[in-house]
Design an enzyme around this catalytic site. Structure first.
Site, PDB file in Angstrom:
ATOM      1  N   ASN A  84      17.059  60.114  13.465  1.00  0.00           N
ATOM      2  CA  ASN A  84      17.304  60.822  12.201  1.00  0.00           C
ATOM      3  C   ASN A  84      17.429  59.773  11.089  1.00  0.00           C
ATOM      4  O   ASN A  84      18.408  59.028  11.044  1.00  0.00           O
ATOM      5  CB  ASN A  84      18.596  61.633  12.348  1.00  0.00           C
ATOM      6  CG  ASN A  84      18.959  62.397  11.091  1.00  0.00           C
ATOM      7  OD1 ASN A  84      18.412  62.155  10.012  1.00  0.00           O
ATOM      8  ND2 ASN A  84      19.906  63.310  11.216  1.00  0.00           N
ATOM      9  N   CYS A 116      20.357  64.353   3.827  1.00  0.00           N
ATOM     10  CA  CYS A 116      19.104  64.563   4.565  1.00  0.00           C
ATOM     11  C   CYS A 116      18.145  65.522   3.854  1.00  0.00           C
ATOM     12  O   CYS A 116      16.976  65.624   4.228  1.00  0.00           O
ATOM     13  CB  CYS A 116      19.401  65.058   5.972  1.00  0.00           C
ATOM     14  SG  CYS A 116      20.472  63.942   6.881  1.00  0.00           S
ATOM     15  N   HIS A 128      13.171  68.489   8.474  1.00  0.00           N
ATOM     16  CA  HIS A 128      13.992  67.291   8.633  1.00  0.00           C
ATOM     17  C   HIS A 128      14.074  66.941  10.123  1.00  0.00           C
ATOM     18  O   HIS A 128      14.298  67.806  10.966  1.00  0.00           O
ATOM     19  CB  HIS A 128      15.389  67.552   8.060  1.00  0.00           C
ATOM     20  CG  HIS A 128      16.356  66.466   8.357  1.00  0.00           C
ATOM     21  ND1 HIS A 128      16.055  65.138   8.186  1.00  0.00           N
ATOM     22  CD2 HIS A 128      17.628  66.502   8.849  1.00  0.00           C
ATOM     23  CE1 HIS A 128      17.094  64.406   8.534  1.00  0.00           C
ATOM     24  NE2 HIS A 128      18.057  65.214   8.944  1.00  0.00           N
TER      25      HIS A 128
HETATM   26  O1  UT7 Z   1      20.910  65.022   9.535  1.00  0.00           O
HETATM   27  C1  UT7 Z   1      21.687  66.125   9.224  1.00  0.00           C
HETATM   28  C2  UT7 Z   1      21.510  67.164  10.186  1.00  0.00           C
HETATM   29  N1  UT7 Z   1      22.147  66.817  11.443  1.00  0.00           N
HETATM   30  C3  UT7 Z   1      21.896  67.552  12.474  1.00  0.00           C
HETATM   31  O2  UT7 Z   1      21.095  68.448  12.397  1.00  0.00           O
HETATM   32  C4  UT7 Z   1      22.686  67.342  13.747  1.00  0.00           C
HETATM   33  C5  UT7 Z   1      23.050  68.672  14.319  1.00  0.00           C
HETATM   34  N2  UT7 Z   1      23.735  68.608  15.578  1.00  0.00           N
HETATM   35  C6  UT7 Z   1      23.135  68.201  16.734  1.00  0.00           C
HETATM   36  O3  UT7 Z   1      22.000  67.788  16.724  1.00  0.00           O
HETATM   37  C7  UT7 Z   1      23.910  68.325  18.009  1.00  0.00           C
HETATM   38  O4  UT7 Z   1      25.078  69.097  17.786  1.00  0.00           O
HETATM   39  C8  UT7 Z   1      24.312  66.948  18.621  1.00  0.00           C
HETATM   40  C9  UT7 Z   1      23.074  66.238  19.123  1.00  0.00           C
HETATM   41  C10 UT7 Z   1      25.035  66.102  17.594  1.00  0.00           C
HETATM   42  C11 UT7 Z   1      25.244  67.171  19.833  1.00  0.00           C
HETATM   43  O5  UT7 Z   1      24.595  68.003  20.783  1.00  0.00           O
HETATM   44  P1  UT7 Z   1      25.406  69.214  21.414  1.00  0.00           P
HETATM   45  O6  UT7 Z   1      24.498  69.860  22.365  1.00  0.00           O
HETATM   46  O7  UT7 Z   1      25.941  70.049  20.288  1.00  0.00           O
HETATM   47  O8  UT7 Z   1      26.542  68.463  22.214  1.00  0.00           O
HETATM   48  P2  UT7 Z   1      28.130  68.640  22.101  1.00  0.00           P
HETATM   49  O9  UT7 Z   1      28.601  68.104  20.813  1.00  0.00           O
HETATM   50  O10 UT7 Z   1      28.471  70.039  22.475  1.00  0.00           O
HETATM   51  O11 UT7 Z   1      28.637  67.683  23.258  1.00  0.00           O
HETATM   52  C12 UT7 Z   1      28.402  68.009  24.633  1.00  0.00           C
HETATM   53  C13 UT7 Z   1      29.021  66.930  25.488  1.00  0.00           C
HETATM   54  C14 UT7 Z   1      30.474  66.610  25.105  1.00  0.00           C
HETATM   55  O12 UT7 Z   1      31.180  66.362  26.307  1.00  0.00           O
HETATM   56  P3  UT7 Z   1      32.123  67.499  26.946  1.00  0.00           P
HETATM   57  O13 UT7 Z   1      33.142  67.818  25.896  1.00  0.00           O
HETATM   58  O14 UT7 Z   1      31.217  68.646  27.250  1.00  0.00           O
HETATM   59  O15 UT7 Z   1      32.672  66.821  28.147  1.00  0.00           O
HETATM   60  C15 UT7 Z   1      30.358  65.315  24.349  1.00  0.00           C
HETATM   61  O16 UT7 Z   1      31.522  64.532  24.433  1.00  0.00           O
HETATM   62  O17 UT7 Z   1      28.293  65.701  25.335  1.00  0.00           O
HETATM   63  C16 UT7 Z   1      29.218  64.638  25.061  1.00  0.00           C
HETATM   64  N3  UT7 Z   1      28.523  63.656  24.224  1.00  0.00           N
HETATM   65  C17 UT7 Z   1      27.819  62.634  24.739  1.00  0.00           C
HETATM   66  N4  UT7 Z   1      27.584  62.244  25.999  1.00  0.00           N
HETATM   67  C18 UT7 Z   1      26.807  61.158  26.186  1.00  0.00           C
HETATM   68  C19 UT7 Z   1      28.449  63.619  22.877  1.00  0.00           C
HETATM   69  N5  UT7 Z   1      27.691  62.563  22.479  1.00  0.00           N
HETATM   70  C20 UT7 Z   1      27.291  61.941  23.618  1.00  0.00           C
HETATM   71  C21 UT7 Z   1      26.485  60.817  23.876  1.00  0.00           C
HETATM   72  N6  UT7 Z   1      26.273  60.461  25.165  1.00  0.00           N
HETATM   73  N7  UT7 Z   1      25.914  60.109  22.892  1.00  0.00           N
END
Ligand code: UT7
Length: 331
Positions: free
Chosen positions: A288, A125, A258
């Site tokens: 993204n 990225c 990005h």
């Molecule tokens: O391109 C390179 C750079 N990439 C990035 O910058 C990405 C960086 N990371 C992020 O943008 C975020 O970490 C994400 C968008 C990937 C995830 O957001 P988050 O606020 O960190 O969520 P999380 O991983 O803490 O997940 C929270 C909850 C989890 O459930 P529990 O364990 O709390 O029950 C996940 O299982 O959300 C759940 N979850 C979803 N639920 C519905 C994860 N993905 C999904 C989904 N739909 N697609």
């Protein structure tokens, strides 16, 4: 003794272009498609956690070089340049058409621009910022006069549609700039970084050997680890590149980071004390698009009339590697 030819003071963006594949999938459409395979997600979750509302996916026969070709044609037209005036092509991509030759060589042939140098840059990225910094250095040292710098991706090919934590985040697309030798600013400063010890937090670990795919060729990401690193490095590299250029945060007219997650982008703007109306955000409509995200957003901002000639623009990349970098320019 021959007198060395003079080298230009700057490289400058002469024109921008972009291209998105025709197929647009809203969150609702993607969620319905995933639900058929038992993968649960929702428009609400995706919008709240990422700001993404839709993404574009290429058709099966559409490769990174095809998207790059359309974006490049638009950039050439905007710059008033013919393809045969291009003496350097750099394509930033992690989803190349082939293992080799480079997507840049394939693009060069499709454009009809034979003869100059053409190669790919692989910095995920951060790829476009890396490619821009390399092209800038080559122009300022006299190795090239008129470069095409492209970010082009078909990330849909490497997504695991059984993994809701990643497959809702990415999209396909391409963005391009024509970068020319100039006595007027121009790119003011660039800075690139990497730290390979974080290679495993964002990777597509598969490869090809002996006629077989070895390992898993689908994208893996530890989202929270990437999030934390991204927030820190986007602030530090922006400050560093400003210092290098002798400018301050107040000089930034537009911040184009990005486009991965609106929360990271807004957090970066706030840390740099920039009002959010100076932040260019296209992540809602594009998702993204990895190396394509910064040039796509830049082209969108130029064509919508936001970024104007003379504006000071901060471009920032961050992603797999772990890699990050920034370029400050007067548009
Ligand atoms: O391109 C390179 C750079 N990439 C990035 O910058 C990405 C960086 N990371 C992020 O943008 C975020 O970490 C994400 C968008 C990937 C995830 O957001 P988050 O606020 O960190 O969520 P999380 O991983 O803490 O997940 C929270 C909850 C989890 O459930 P529990 O364990 O709390 O029950 C996940 O299982 O959300 C759940 N979850 C979803 N639920 C519905 C994860 N993905 C999904 C989904 N739909 N697609």
């Amino acid at each position: 003794m021959s007198v060395p030819a003079s080298t230009p003071a700057y490289s400058r963006i002469a024109g921008t272009g972009s291209h998105l594949p025709a197929r647009r999938l809203s969150n609702v459409e993607l969620a319905a498609q995933l639900a058929r395979d038992g993968v649960e997600t929702s428009d609400d979750w995706i919008v709240e956690r990422t700001g993404i509302r839709a993404r574009h996916f290429a058709e099966p026969g559409e490769a990174a070089s095809d998207l790059a070709l359309q974006a490049s044609r638009h950039a050439l037209e905007a710059a008033g340049r013919r393809a045969d005036e291009i003496d350097l092509i750099i394509v930033a991509t992690s989803t190349p058409d082939m293992i080799f030759p480079s997507t840049a060589c394939l693009l060069q042939h499709k454009l009809g621009a034979a003869g100059g140098a053409a190669f790919d840059v692989q910095a995920v990225c951060s790829g476009f910022v890396y490619a821009l910094a390399v092209a800038d250095a080559m122009i300022r040292t006299g190795s090239a006069k008129c470069a095409l710098v492209v970010g082009a991706e078909v990330f849909s090919r490497i997504l695991d549609f059984k993994d809701r934590t990643t497959c809702v985040l990415f999209g396909d697309g391409a963005g391009a700039v024509v970068l020319e030798a100039s006595e007027q600013p121009g790119l003011l400063a660039t800075e690139l970084h990497a730290d390979g010890k974080h290679a495993n937090i964002l990777c597509t670990p598969g490869t090809v050997a002996n006629g077989k795919v070895l390992g898993d060729p689908l994208l893996k990401m530890d989202g929270q680890a990437v999030f934390k690193l991204a927030v820190g490095v986007l602030e530090s590299v922006a400050r560093s590149v400003l210092a290098k250029a002798g400018r301050s945060e107040a000089d930034i007219d537009w911040l184009i980071p990005h486009q991965a997650n609106i929360r990271i982008m807004q957090g970066t703007a706030k840390k740099l004390k920039l009002p959010l109306d100076k932040l260019i955000a296209t992540v809602a409509e594009h998702g993204n698009t990895s190396a394509a995200s910064v040039p796509l957003a830049l082209d969108h901002a130029v064509r919508s009339g936001s970024v104007k000639r003379g504006d000071t623009v901060m471009l920032e990349g961050v992603g797999g590697g772990f890699t990050w970098g920034a370029a400050l320019l007067d548009y």
